[in-house]
Scaffold this active site. Sequence first.
Site, PDB file in Angstrom:
ATOM      1  N   ARG A  82       0.841  -1.198   0.000  1.00  0.00           N
ATOM      2  CA  ARG A  82       0.000   0.000   0.000  1.00  0.00           C
ATOM      3  C   ARG A  82       0.877   1.250   0.000  1.00  0.00           C
ATOM      4  NH1 ARG A  82      -4.561   0.279   4.475  1.00  0.00           N
ATOM      5  NH2 ARG A  82      -2.835   0.966   5.783  1.00  0.00           N
ATOM      6  N   LYS A 185      -2.715   6.367   1.141  1.00  0.00           N
ATOM      7  CA  LYS A 185      -2.553   6.879   2.507  1.00  0.00           C
ATOM      8  C   LYS A 185      -1.598   8.073   2.518  1.00  0.00           C
ATOM      9  CE  LYS A 185      -2.246   4.793   7.121  1.00  0.00           C
ATOM     10  NZ  LYS A 185      -3.499   5.276   7.673  1.00  0.00           N
TER      11      LYS A 185
HETATM   12  N1  PLP Z   1      -9.222   4.325   6.594  1.00  0.00           N
HETATM   13  C1  PLP Z   1      -8.365   5.310   6.872  1.00  0.00           C
HETATM   14  C2  PLP Z   1      -8.649   6.666   6.354  1.00  0.00           C
HETATM   15  C3  PLP Z   1      -7.220   5.043   7.644  1.00  0.00           C
HETATM   16  O1  PLP Z   1      -6.359   6.006   7.962  1.00  0.00           O
HETATM   17  C4  PLP Z   1      -6.983   3.736   8.102  1.00  0.00           C
HETATM   18  C5  PLP Z   1      -5.786   3.424   8.850  1.00  0.00           C
HETATM   19  O2  PLP Z   1      -4.793   3.005   8.327  1.00  0.00           O
HETATM   20  C6  PLP Z   1      -7.914   2.748   7.783  1.00  0.00           C
HETATM   21  C7  PLP Z   1      -9.022   3.072   7.035  1.00  0.00           C
HETATM   22  C8  PLP Z   1      -7.715   1.339   8.223  1.00  0.00           C
HETATM   23  O3  PLP Z   1      -6.762   0.696   7.456  1.00  0.00           O
HETATM   24  P1  PLP Z   1      -5.900  -0.491   8.028  1.00  0.00           P
HETATM   25  O4  PLP Z   1      -6.861  -1.531   8.484  1.00  0.00           O
HETATM   26  O5  PLP Z   1      -5.081  -0.948   6.902  1.00  0.00           O
HETATM   27  O6  PLP Z   1      -5.121   0.064   9.156  1.00  0.00           O
HETATM   28  C1  COI Z   2      -4.025   3.237  11.504  1.00  0.00           C
HETATM   29  O1  COI Z   2      -5.095   2.667  11.734  1.00  0.00           O
HETATM   30  O2  COI Z   2      -2.945   2.684  11.559  1.00  0.00           O
HETATM   31  C2  COI Z   2      -3.986   4.623  11.156  1.00  0.00           C
HETATM   32  O3  COI Z   2      -3.070   5.007  10.522  1.00  0.00           O
HETATM   33  C3  COI Z   2      -5.078   5.458  11.611  1.00  0.00           C
HETATM   34  C4  COI Z   2      -4.699   6.856  12.027  1.00  0.00           C
HETATM   35  C5  COI Z   2      -3.820   6.946  13.209  1.00  0.00           C
HETATM   36  C6  COI Z   2      -4.306   7.698  10.880  1.00  0.00           C
END
Ligand code: PLP
Ligand code: COI
Length: 341
Positions: A82, A185
């Site tokens: 990602r 991200k």
């Molecule tokens: N959506 C957003 C906007 C986020 O910042 C995050 C965190 O990373 C997620 C969803 C959840 O993603 P993940 O499960 O890969 O941490």
């Molecule tokens: C995460 O879930 O790891 C995130 O990055 C969420 C937030 C702290 C931006």
Amino acid sequence: MTMEQIKWGELPFGYFKTDYNVRCYYRDGKWGELEISSSEYINIHIAATCLHYGQEAFEGMKAFMGKDGKVRVFRWEENARRMQRSADGIEMAQPPLELFREALIKAIRLNRRFIPPYGTGAALYLRPLLIGTGAQVGVKPAKEYMLMIFVGPVGPYFKEGFNPVKVQLVHDFDRAAPLGTGHIKVGGNYAASLKPGERAHKEGYSSVLFLDAKEKKYIDEAGPANFFGIKGNVYATPDSHTILPSITNMSLRQLAQDIGLKVELRQVAVEELEGFDEVGACGTAAVISPIGEIIDRQSGKRYLFCKDGKAGPISTKLYNLLRGIQNGDEPDPYGWTMTVE
Ligand code: PLP
Ligand code: COI
């Protein structure tokens, strides 16, 4: 603070100073050697593109201490890929998977004493950061980049932990444009979420629930986490270009299927909220945060869940399965965890 003074079970989700971070520089078209630093600061050019034009991407992962004393990192390769997609999306140099892995392992090993003990509910949060460090004044990508990883012990993202949170559905802000950068991200998405996020906090809500930016008809995501709803034996979660593809959500979809649920990755209309038995936010930081109340800020309409004040049975089952795999308490049939010696 001495190690004995750390109250592992009471840690918030926040910055915590540890011993070291790791850094790697991209110059003259190639990545250099990994460097170890004990400084919390970086020294960068005043015209670095990360400062002016938002050439910045980050990741979030966790490492867990198992009952068996082994340290497990959850699905690092998905995060590495990602980060590559994020880098590609805003014209930055992409860190190779092997470099990402090495940097991660180094950052964990060097800060081993900060990994929260098994059973405390806390984890070591891993934060990779990629920034454009080369100078530009015209709107152009930098020629130089820096990858760094810092880590720190964290507790739950929402102070409620696994107790239900209240979220605010907003119509007057978008975190990303329909054909913009919501699916990667990058810092700009988070900058755009600060204003509605702070307003929601002031009005008594843990997070904002964004709608799709184009039609304003469908649920997008919940602040820093994806959204899911459960109705009968269906696990439904929004499919949208403006949502960050969550690795937690991807894992929950698999686990949901494994326990016999039907998984639907599709547009989720606001009107459907009324019919869900359980709804939640999911992500690395949020894990699963059950949602107890959604208020539509525009219409004032309230949607109530978890009427007994507790997470629903399916959310609870999924939470326990996911946390069990991460801790090494449950079998890991898909090889989601990497052990760091
Ligand atoms: N959506 C957003 C906007 C986020 O910042 C995050 C965190 O990373 C997620 C969803 C959840 O993603 P993940 O499960 O890969 O941490
Ligand atoms: C995460 O879930 O790891 C995130 O990055 C969420 C937030 C702290 C931006």
